[in-house]
Design a protein around this motif. Structure first.
Motif, PDB file in Angstrom:
ATOM      1  N   GLY A  71       2.466  -3.769   6.211  1.00  0.00           N
ATOM      2  CA  GLY A  71       1.047  -3.808   6.542  1.00  0.00           C
ATOM      3  C   GLY A  71       0.753  -4.212   7.970  1.00  0.00           C
ATOM      4  O   GLY A  71      -0.375  -4.602   8.276  1.00  0.00           O
ATOM      5  N   HIS A 108      -2.407  -3.000   9.597  1.00  0.00           N
ATOM      6  CA  HIS A 108      -3.692  -3.661   9.381  1.00  0.00           C
ATOM      7  C   HIS A 108      -3.954  -4.710  10.467  1.00  0.00           C
ATOM      8  O   HIS A 108      -5.081  -4.864  10.935  1.00  0.00           O
ATOM      9  CB  HIS A 108      -3.727  -4.314   8.007  1.00  0.00           C
ATOM     10  N   GLY A 115      -2.552  -7.332   3.390  1.00  0.00           N
ATOM     11  CA  GLY A 115      -3.480  -6.396   2.790  1.00  0.00           C
ATOM     12  C   GLY A 115      -4.520  -5.936   3.793  1.00  0.00           C
ATOM     13  O   GLY A 115      -4.599  -6.430   4.919  1.00  0.00           O
ATOM     14  N   GLU A 116      -5.320  -4.971   3.382  1.00  0.00           N
ATOM     15  CA  GLU A 116      -6.358  -4.448   4.267  1.00  0.00           C
ATOM     16  C   GLU A 116      -7.493  -5.461   4.401  1.00  0.00           C
ATOM     17  O   GLU A 116      -8.021  -5.943   3.393  1.00  0.00           O
ATOM     18  CB  GLU A 116      -6.904  -3.134   3.725  1.00  0.00           C
ATOM     19  N   ARG A 160      -7.741  -8.467  -5.068  1.00  0.00           N
ATOM     20  CA  ARG A 160      -7.037  -7.916  -3.908  1.00  0.00           C
ATOM     21  C   ARG A 160      -5.685  -8.607  -3.710  1.00  0.00           C
ATOM     22  O   ARG A 160      -4.699  -7.965  -3.320  1.00  0.00           O
ATOM     23  CB  ARG A 160      -7.900  -8.049  -2.654  1.00  0.00           C
ATOM     24  N   LEU A 182      -1.528  -6.789  -4.455  1.00  0.00           N
ATOM     25  CA  LEU A 182      -0.394  -6.719  -3.530  1.00  0.00           C
ATOM     26  C   LEU A 182       0.946  -6.916  -4.229  1.00  0.00           C
ATOM     27  O   LEU A 182       2.001  -6.794  -3.603  1.00  0.00           O
ATOM     28  CB  LEU A 182      -0.551  -7.772  -2.418  1.00  0.00           C
ATOM     29  N   GLU A 201       3.415  -4.047  -3.840  1.00  0.00           N
ATOM     30  CA  GLU A 201       3.998  -3.948  -2.499  1.00  0.00           C
ATOM     31  C   GLU A 201       5.009  -5.064  -2.257  1.00  0.00           C
ATOM     32  O   GLU A 201       5.969  -4.890  -1.500  1.00  0.00           O
ATOM     33  CB  GLU A 201       2.892  -3.972  -1.450  1.00  0.00           C
ATOM     34  N   SER A 247       2.049   0.856   2.200  1.00  0.00           N
ATOM     35  CA  SER A 247       0.702   0.661   2.691  1.00  0.00           C
ATOM     36  C   SER A 247       0.134   1.988   3.220  1.00  0.00           C
ATOM     37  O   SER A 247       0.861   2.821   3.750  1.00  0.00           O
ATOM     38  CB  SER A 247       0.683  -0.361   3.831  1.00  0.00           C
TER      39      SER A 247
END
Length: 223
Positions: A29, A32, A180-181, A204, A208, A211, A218
């Protein structure tokens, strides 16, 4: 006889540095982070309390400009000493003690000094993996985006009797860090809105998990 936590900070900090230098990190990620940096966004890194040990070190390894919110307890005093030894400013306070003062200090750190903030969103006393209001209030007041962050440790000792089931990675083990985003919350929230945002952040963070296991990749963000 109680030992002054300030006298323990230096030797424990040295041991912590040596321990963490042996860990092998992989991150997922990074895009991000790059996207947020390109847009000049401030971030609130939302982490679970039990995954704290490698993530504080990892923030310095990544060169992230962060401050950390730490409770005013005796354990918090020891933790603050360790974190500050890494060059990370701390904000003392939590949902159970000194919360308003800590929120004001965190706002200043974001808006005036350009720092991001790391918050254990279920700390300092739990319940485990239940998001509290601090990160939501901070994001709403500052416009900073919340970024969920998780870490899996290939081999770790789990303190099952601790409220958070704290994880201590074994030396030399592999740690997979997932960013994460980041996302924004409303600048105007009532109690129902805060509850909804807390639930969203929990989902959220839980999302994850795949992942962490390397089961998904991602998505490229649209900056």
């Amino acid at each position: 006889m109680r030992i002054d936590p300030s006298k323990l900070s230096r030797p424990i900090s040295m041991a912590y540095r040596l321990w963490c230098r042996s860990l092998r990190f992989q991150d997922v990620g990074q895009e991000h982070l790059d996207c947020a940096a390109a847009q000049g966004r401030r971030l609130i890194y939302a982490i679970w309390h039990d995954e704290l040990f490698p993530l504080v070190w990892y923030a310095t390894r990544k060169g992230l400009t962060v401050g950390a919110m730490v409770s005013q307890s005796r354990d918090g005093e020891l933790l603050a000493g360790i974190i500050e030894s890494l060059g990370i400013p701390t904000i003392r306070g939590s949902s159970s003690r000194g919360g308003v003062k800590a929120l004001v200090s965190a706002i200043r750190l974001i808006e005036r000094q350009g720092h991001d903030i790391v918050i254990t969103v279920d700390g300092p006393r739990g319940p485990r993996h239940i998001v509290k209001e601090g990160a939501i209030h901070l994001a709403s007041r500052t416009g900073a985006h919340i970024m969920p962050v998780r870490v899996s440790m290939k081999r770790a000792h789990i303190f099952h009797k601790a409220w958070d089931k704290f994880q201590l990675p074994w030396p030399l083990t592999r740690c997979r860090v997932v960013f994460g985003e980041p996302y924004a919350v409303s600048r105007s929230l009532d109690e129902a809105g805060i509850a909804q945002e807390r639930s969203q952040l929990e989902k959220r963070l839980e999302a994850l998990d795949a992942e962490l296991s390397g089961l998904t990749q991602s998505q490229e963000p649209s900056c």
